[in-house]
Structure formats: C-alpha cells, structure tokens
Design a protein around this motif. Sequence first.
Motif, PDB file in Angstrom:
ATOM      1  N   LEU A 309       0.802  -1.212   0.000  1.00 10.92           N
ATOM      2  CA  LEU A 309       0.000   0.000   0.000  1.00 10.92           C
ATOM      3  C   LEU A 309       0.843   1.273   0.000  1.00 10.92           C
ATOM      4  O   LEU A 309       0.365   2.347  -0.376  1.00 10.92           O
ATOM      5  N   ASP A 310       2.101   1.168   0.431  1.00  7.94           N
ATOM      6  CA  ASP A 310       2.958   2.357   0.488  1.00  7.94           C
ATOM      7  C   ASP A 310       3.619   2.671  -0.846  1.00  7.94           C
ATOM      8  O   ASP A 310       4.288   3.696  -0.993  1.00  7.94           O
ATOM      9  N   TYR A 311       3.453   1.800  -1.860  1.00 10.59           N
ATOM     10  CA  TYR A 311       4.060   2.022  -3.180  1.00 10.59           C
ATOM     11  C   TYR A 311       3.082   2.727  -4.123  1.00 10.59           C
ATOM     12  O   TYR A 311       1.867   2.586  -4.004  1.00 10.59           O
ATOM     13  N   ILE A 312       3.648   3.449  -5.080  1.00 12.98           N
ATOM     14  CA  ILE A 312       2.840   4.199  -6.047  1.00 12.98           C
ATOM     15  C   ILE A 312       2.492   3.368  -7.276  1.00 12.98           C
ATOM     16  O   ILE A 312       1.347   3.362  -7.728  1.00 12.98           O
ATOM     17  N   CYS A 313       3.496   2.670  -7.847  1.00  9.48           N
ATOM     18  CA  CYS A 313       3.298   1.929  -9.101  1.00  9.48           C
ATOM     19  C   CYS A 313       2.866   0.493  -8.819  1.00  9.48           C
ATOM     20  O   CYS A 313       3.704  -0.396  -8.588  1.00  9.48           O
ATOM     21  N   LEU A 314       1.545   0.267  -8.835  1.00  2.48           N
ATOM     22  CA  LEU A 314       0.978  -1.055  -8.568  1.00  2.48           C
ATOM     23  C   LEU A 314       0.057  -1.454  -9.710  1.00  2.48           C
ATOM     24  O   LEU A 314      -0.421  -0.612 -10.475  1.00  2.48           O
ATOM     25  N   ASP A 315      -0.214  -2.745  -9.805  1.00  2.00           N
ATOM     26  CA  ASP A 315      -1.209  -3.174 -10.787  1.00  2.00           C
ATOM     27  C   ASP A 315      -2.603  -3.071 -10.160  1.00  2.00           C
ATOM     28  O   ASP A 315      -2.756  -2.628  -9.020  1.00  2.00           O
ATOM     29  N   GLN A 316      -3.615  -3.501 -10.859  1.00  2.00           N
ATOM     30  CA  GLN A 316      -4.989  -3.314 -10.390  1.00  2.00           C
ATOM     31  C   GLN A 316      -5.292  -4.108  -9.122  1.00  2.00           C
ATOM     32  O   GLN A 316      -6.198  -3.753  -8.365  1.00  2.00           O
ATOM     33  N   THR A 317      -4.531  -5.171  -8.881  1.00  2.29           N
ATOM     34  CA  THR A 317      -4.775  -5.993  -7.689  1.00  2.29           C
ATOM     35  C   THR A 317      -3.902  -5.580  -6.507  1.00  2.29           C
ATOM     36  O   THR A 317      -3.899  -6.232  -5.472  1.00  2.29           O
ATOM     37  N   GLY A 318      -3.123  -4.489  -6.677  1.00  4.25           N
ATOM     38  CA  GLY A 318      -2.318  -3.981  -5.570  1.00  4.25           C
ATOM     39  C   GLY A 318      -0.938  -4.588  -5.445  1.00  4.25           C
ATOM     40  O   GLY A 318      -0.240  -4.344  -4.454  1.00  4.25           O
ATOM     41  N   LYS A 319      -0.530  -5.340  -6.447  1.00  4.99           N
ATOM     42  CA  LYS A 319       0.784  -5.959  -6.389  1.00  4.99           C
ATOM     43  C   LYS A 319       1.834  -5.094  -7.086  1.00  4.99           C
ATOM     44  O   LYS A 319       1.519  -4.354  -8.017  1.00  4.99           O
ATOM     45  N   LEU A 320       3.076  -5.227  -6.640  1.00  9.43           N
ATOM     46  CA  LEU A 320       4.172  -4.509  -7.277  1.00  9.43           C
ATOM     47  C   LEU A 320       4.358  -4.984  -8.712  1.00  9.43           C
ATOM     48  O   LEU A 320       4.261  -6.182  -8.991  1.00  9.43           O
ATOM     49  N   MET A 321       4.628  -4.059  -9.599  1.00  9.93           N
ATOM     50  CA  MET A 321       4.920  -4.436 -10.982  1.00  9.93           C
ATOM     51  C   MET A 321       6.344  -4.975 -11.074  1.00  9.93           C
ATOM     52  O   MET A 321       7.267  -4.386 -10.514  1.00  9.93           O
ATOM     53  N   ARG A 322       6.494  -6.088 -11.772  1.00  8.36           N
ATOM     54  CA  ARG A 322       7.838  -6.630 -12.002  1.00  8.36           C
ATOM     55  C   ARG A 322       8.557  -5.771 -13.043  1.00  8.36           C
ATOM     56  O   ARG A 322       7.960  -5.370 -14.050  1.00  8.36           O
ATOM     57  N   PRO A 323       9.840  -5.497 -12.841  1.00 11.85           N
ATOM     58  CA  PRO A 323      10.609  -4.721 -13.822  1.00 11.85           C
ATOM     59  C   PRO A 323      10.532  -5.298 -15.227  1.00 11.85           C
ATOM     60  O   PRO A 323      10.401  -4.547 -16.203  1.00 11.85           O
ATOM     61  N   ASN A 324      10.597  -6.617 -15.347  1.00 10.71           N
ATOM     62  CA  ASN A 324      10.535  -7.228 -16.674  1.00 10.71           C
ATOM     63  C   ASN A 324       9.163  -7.021 -17.325  1.00 10.71           C
ATOM     64  O   ASN A 324       9.063  -6.909 -18.550  1.00 10.71           O
ATOM     65  N   TYR A 325       8.115  -6.982 -16.498  1.00 13.07           N
ATOM     66  CA  TYR A 325       6.786  -6.725 -17.044  1.00 13.07           C
ATOM     67  C   TYR A 325       6.734  -5.317 -17.638  1.00 13.07           C
ATOM     68  O   TYR A 325       6.166  -5.101 -18.721  1.00 13.07           O
ATOM     69  N   VAL A 326       7.336  -4.358 -16.949  1.00 14.04           N
ATOM     70  CA  VAL A 326       7.359  -2.984 -17.429  1.00 14.04           C
ATOM     71  C   VAL A 326       8.047  -2.915 -18.793  1.00 14.04           C
ATOM     72  O   VAL A 326       7.551  -2.285 -19.726  1.00 14.04           O
ATOM     73  N   THR A 327       9.186  -3.592 -18.902  1.00 12.26           N
ATOM     74  CA  THR A 327       9.933  -3.597 -20.162  1.00 12.26           C
ATOM     75  C   THR A 327       9.110  -4.221 -21.292  1.00 12.26           C
ATOM     76  O   THR A 327       9.002  -3.668 -22.389  1.00 12.26           O
ATOM     77  N   GLU A 328       8.524  -5.367 -21.003  1.00  8.81           N
ATOM     78  CA  GLU A 328       7.776  -6.102 -22.029  1.00  8.81           C
ATOM     79  C   GLU A 328       6.494  -5.368 -22.426  1.00  8.81           C
ATOM     80  O   GLU A 328       6.171  -5.265 -23.616  1.00  8.81           O
TER      81      GLU A 328
END
Length: 415
Positions: A309-328
């Motif tokens: 909850l303290d992070y800004i860049c999350l997906d719709q389910t509230g999980k952290l985005m993986r760096p590789n997902y961002v790249t892809e």
Amino acid sequence: MITGCLQQKNNTYYAVLYVKVDGKRKTKWIPTGLPVAGTSQRKAQKAFDQIRLEYEQAQEEKERQEAEEKARELIEGKRNPQADVPFMDYLQKWLLQAKPTISKTTFKGYRTMLDGRVNRYFTKLDVTVGEVTPQHLQDFYQTIFDEGNTPNTVIHYHAVLRKALQNAVKKDILDSNPADKVDRPKKNVYQAQFYSAEEIMTLFDAVSDDSLEICVKLAAYYGLRRSEVLGLKWDAINLEQKTISIRHKVIEDEVDGKFVAVGEDVLKTKSSFRTLPLLPSVEKLLLAEKEKQEMYRRLFKCSYCREYLDYICLDQTGKLMRPNYVTEHFSWLLEKFGLKKIRFHGLRHSCASLLLANGISMKQIQIWLGHSTFSTTADIYSHLDFHAQIESGLVMDGMFERNQVAEPTGLETSE
C-alpha cells in the motif's frame, strides 16, 4: 673448473680428476682406453682433455637439475592447494562469498554471466584457477566478439573475471592476475535512442488509462531509471514542500524458483539519492493515481493485495509491478500504437535531451538524473548539446575578424 692429470696404470693411460664430493677433495680415475705402448703423449693428452671436459659438463648438468628440483620442491611447498581447484568451482565460490558486499542486481548479473558463457567455455577447457593464462581469457573474449557482441559486452565479462582473479591474488592463491595482462577492448560509443517532445506527447496519449501510464510519465518527467520509478513510495511525495524524493528502488529477484519484485533501499550510486521539485502536472497525476488505487481496493475488496500500500506503481490488484513486465509491456504498447521503438530507459534519455534542447546546463542535468559524475552525463549527452555548439560557433566566427576600416573610393571631391 675441474683439474687433473694424465697417469699410467697397468700399461694404460688414465685421466685422473680431482673432484669435490660433499666439500672434500677426491680423486677419480677414468681410463682413456689407450695403451701406453704405441700411443703418443700428444694423443693421450688430447684424450685426457676430452674426458675432463665431458665430466665437467656432466657435473654442471647434474647440478642444474638438482637446483631445478630444489626450486620446484620449494614452489610446490609454497603453492596454495586452492590453485588446483577447477576454475568454475572457484568462480562460483567467489561469487557466493562476494554476495553480501554487492547489490542484488549486481549479484544477479554476475550469476547470469558465470552460469552462461563463462561456464560453457571454461568447463569445456577444464583448467584450474592456477592454470588460467592471459591467452585463455583473450580467447574467451574473442568467442564473445565472434557471436556478434559489442566491446562493451566483453568489457563487462573482463571486469567480472578480473575482480574474481584479483581476489585469488589477495588470498595468495595466485601470484599475479592474468586478467591484467589482457588488452581491455575500447568501449564503444552508445548512441541513446530518445523521443522528441512531440513524440512524448503522442506516447502519453497512447498510455492513457493503461496500467503503465504512471510509470511512463514519471520516467519521462524526471528521467528516472526503471527501478527508481517502481521504487517510488507515497511518503516520498511531500505535498506541502512540493518535492519528490528518490531513495528506494524495486528490482526483480528469484525467490523459491519464481521471479518476483523486491524493494530495497540501495540505489545505483550515492548521487542517485536526490530530491526534485514536484511538478504541478505530476502532482495532479499522482492524486489521480491515489484515487484510482482506492477505487481498486473497494472493487477487489479482500482480493486486493495490501502488502504494498505504500508504493505508487501497482497493478490493479495492488501488487508490485515486475521490472521485466514494465519492459515487455512498454515494448508491446509501442508496437500496438505504431510508435518508434525505444527502450523504457530511453525515456530517461528523452528527458535529458529535452532539457538540453531547452538550454538547461549539463551540470543541472547531472543532478536531475542522479549521475555520480559530470563526465558520465557529458559522455552520454554532449553530442546533443547543440546550444553549446552554437555558442562555440559564434565565438569562432568572430575570433579571426579584423576591424573593417573604410578605404577611400576615389570619388570624393575637394571643396
């Protein structure tokens, strides 16, 4: 030099040599094979000289061999047993020992390199750490070039192997570092790909309402690295002082066989920790993101992940985005909307190029991007600094001009 004389015994000539054995002088009789009767004194003396020379040479060879054997025994006695460890076993052990002293990202990169090309080449070569030579390393680098890679790739491998072998020198496993005797390739110039202001605006339209919108816009406005964007937390935003602080990052790590996003308070360099002004457009963007996340929490209820909850860049389910997902996903977006292909890191370059184009100094850009040295910024972006080139051109244009003095035209009339 061995001395001696010619003697007669039992009607035969003998070469009598005076030699030292264990520091004591002893006499050694060696038959010449020549009978006294019928053999001239000159011939007998010649035989003596030949015997003495051969014996002297034999003794010198024996002493040389004994000296070499003693030296070999001395070296073997001092030789570190770890020098006989297979090179790949040594490298893997070194990496595990170095793990606490390097970042997770660096460790992951080293491990990928060792488990890949290095392992394939040196396991087949079957050498111990003590047997690795500069030629082995040079041949290995050549295989990387043969695969079509750039000098920068070779430099990365050279740096890792040199670091590992330097540790062997430090631990007295090796007397010297074979990597120091290999010619390091010259670094190739990297031409960064970036967007113009118009292309950035088109990109912003394309990512509108996409899960990657907040990441793309933050990277473009502030020139943030991918890990820095994903590492932004809400407490890094100061709405009162209108600042945004870069002090955390998110990387991708393997946990229990799965690749997951992991946060850590270790940035690339000390200069990476920086506080920048909160731009009005970014503040508006962040407030909208805050409302969006609250909506998703209400929508998904118990299914919403509350660990980040303290992070800004999350997906719709509230999980952290993986760096590789961002790249892809970024690459997929560019292809979907027919935009020029650049890396996600290209947004950082775009930010720098736009700042330069609008007259911002290289020093200010260094601080904005969080580069550790001015030279780093200059090396990457100096070719884009067209304002500086115009200023230089204006100076040169006027440097060699003489003051023009009007000369008489011959048309003046006297009064």
